[in-house]
Design a protein around this motif. Sequence first.
Motif, short mmCIF file in Angstrom:
data_model
loop_
_atom_site.label_atom_id
_atom_site.label_comp_id
_atom_site.label_asym_id
_atom_site.label_seq_id
_atom_site.Cartn_x
_atom_site.Cartn_y
_atom_site.Cartn_z
N ALA A 94 0.83 -1.21 0.00
CA ALA A 94 0.00 0.00 0.00
C ALA A 94 0.87 1.26 0.00
CB ALA A 94 -0.94 -0.01 1.21
N VAL A 95 1.98 1.24 0.70
CA VAL A 95 2.91 2.37 0.69
C VAL A 95 3.48 2.56 -0.71
CG1 VAL A 95 5.17 3.19 1.50
CG2 VAL A 95 3.51 2.29 3.13
N ALA A 96 3.85 1.47 -1.35
CA ALA A 96 4.41 1.56 -2.71
C ALA A 96 3.38 2.13 -3.69
CB ALA A 96 4.89 0.19 -3.17
N ALA A 97 2.14 1.68 -3.58
CA ALA A 97 1.08 2.19 -4.47
C ALA A 97 0.84 3.67 -4.22
CB ALA A 97 -0.21 1.40 -4.27
N ARG A 98 0.75 4.05 -2.96
CA ARG A 98 0.53 5.46 -2.63
C ARG A 98 1.68 6.33 -3.11
NH1 ARG A 98 1.46 7.74 2.60
NH2 ARG A 98 3.55 6.99 2.15
N ASP A 99 2.91 5.87 -2.88
CA ASP A 99 4.07 6.65 -3.28
C ASP A 99 4.19 6.75 -4.80
OD1 ASP A 99 4.61 7.02 -0.62
OD2 ASP A 99 6.36 5.69 -0.56
N GLY A 100 3.84 5.70 -5.50
CA GLY A 100 3.86 5.75 -6.97
C GLY A 100 2.86 6.76 -7.50
N ARG A 101 1.70 6.78 -6.94
CA ARG A 101 0.68 7.75 -7.36
C ARG A 101 1.09 9.18 -6.99
NH1 ARG A 101 -4.70 4.06 -6.21
NH2 ARG A 101 -4.30 2.67 -7.97
N ALA A 102 1.75 9.32 -5.85
CA ALA A 102 2.24 10.64 -5.45
C ALA A 102 3.29 11.13 -6.45
CB ALA A 102 2.82 10.58 -4.04
N LEU A 103 4.13 10.23 -6.92
CA LEU A 103 5.14 10.61 -7.92
C LEU A 103 4.49 11.08 -9.22
CD1 LEU A 103 7.86 7.85 -7.43
CD2 LEU A 103 8.08 10.29 -6.95
N LEU A 109 2.58 18.09 -11.94
CA LEU A 109 2.67 19.49 -11.49
C LEU A 109 3.97 20.18 -11.91
CD1 LEU A 109 1.20 19.17 -7.89
CD2 LEU A 109 0.07 20.09 -9.93
N ASP A 110 4.97 19.41 -12.28
CA ASP A 110 6.28 19.98 -12.61
C ASP A 110 6.42 20.18 -14.12
OD1 ASP A 110 8.92 20.71 -12.87
OD2 ASP A 110 9.74 18.90 -11.95
N PRO A 111 6.38 21.43 -14.59
CA PRO A 111 6.48 21.66 -16.03
C PRO A 111 7.84 21.31 -16.60
CG PRO A 111 6.50 23.74 -14.84
CD PRO A 111 6.25 22.66 -13.83
N ASP A 112 8.87 21.23 -15.76
CA ASP A 112 10.22 20.92 -16.22
C ASP A 112 10.62 19.47 -15.94
OD1 ASP A 112 10.63 23.56 -17.11
OD2 ASP A 112 11.11 24.19 -15.06
N ALA A 113 9.64 18.63 -15.63
CA ALA A 113 9.93 17.24 -15.30
C ALA A 113 10.52 16.51 -16.51
CB ALA A 113 8.65 16.54 -14.83
N PRO A 114 11.36 15.53 -16.26
CA PRO A 114 11.92 14.75 -17.37
C PRO A 114 10.79 14.15 -18.22
CG PRO A 114 13.01 14.19 -15.31
CD PRO A 114 11.86 15.09 -14.97
N GLY A 115 10.98 14.21 -19.52
CA GLY A 115 9.99 13.67 -20.43
C GLY A 115 8.97 14.68 -20.91
N LYS A 116 8.98 15.87 -20.34
CA LYS A 116 8.01 16.89 -20.75
C LYS A 116 8.60 17.87 -21.75
CE LYS A 116 4.78 16.97 -16.97
NZ LYS A 116 4.12 17.83 -15.99
N LYS A 117 9.90 17.90 -21.90
CA LYS A 117 10.53 18.89 -22.77
C LYS A 117 11.29 18.26 -23.94
CE LYS A 117 9.52 22.57 -20.38
NZ LYS A 117 8.73 23.65 -20.87
#
Length: 161
Positions: A94-103, A109-117
């Motif tokens: 459950a921690v892994a699932a929650r943390d994955g979704r949080a990521l 929310l991060d416009p400069d995140a890897p894979g967005k540019k």
Amino acid sequence: MSDEIVDGTEDVVGVLTEQIEAHFGMSMDQLKAAVSADPDANSHATDVVKWHGLLTESQAVLDRAEDSLLAALETQPSEVDDPTMGLAHRVNAAVAARDGRALVVRWLLDPDAPGKKDLAAERLARLNRTARKGPAVQTSAPNRPATAPASAPRPGRSALR
């Protein structure tokens, strides 16, 4: 001091909710209402609301798993039995699932995140902008030429010789 276990980590859902509200300049309830009213108006907001909902669901699952584990541990003698160890594994999952979704929420929310540019992201964005909203398959009869093509077999003659 309360009976809650405090491990020094912040409230993941609360922190991300605050970041979402700051990003969009409205409360989570207002954002959910806006997305519900017109999900196609802002695909970014729709994605964030969707993943925030998945995050809160996984947090609720984690809370229930932790409660079950704590209840089992309170009744255990010095050694932990297999069912209780199974509960501990459920908490870890459950921690892994929650943390994955949080990521995912943080990435959204991060416009400069890897894979967005990179080039692939730009191509995907361009494809999404130009994509048709109609059906993926042709729904009308194809246009037939007025005259038959020269390579078409003529009636009464065998196509195979």
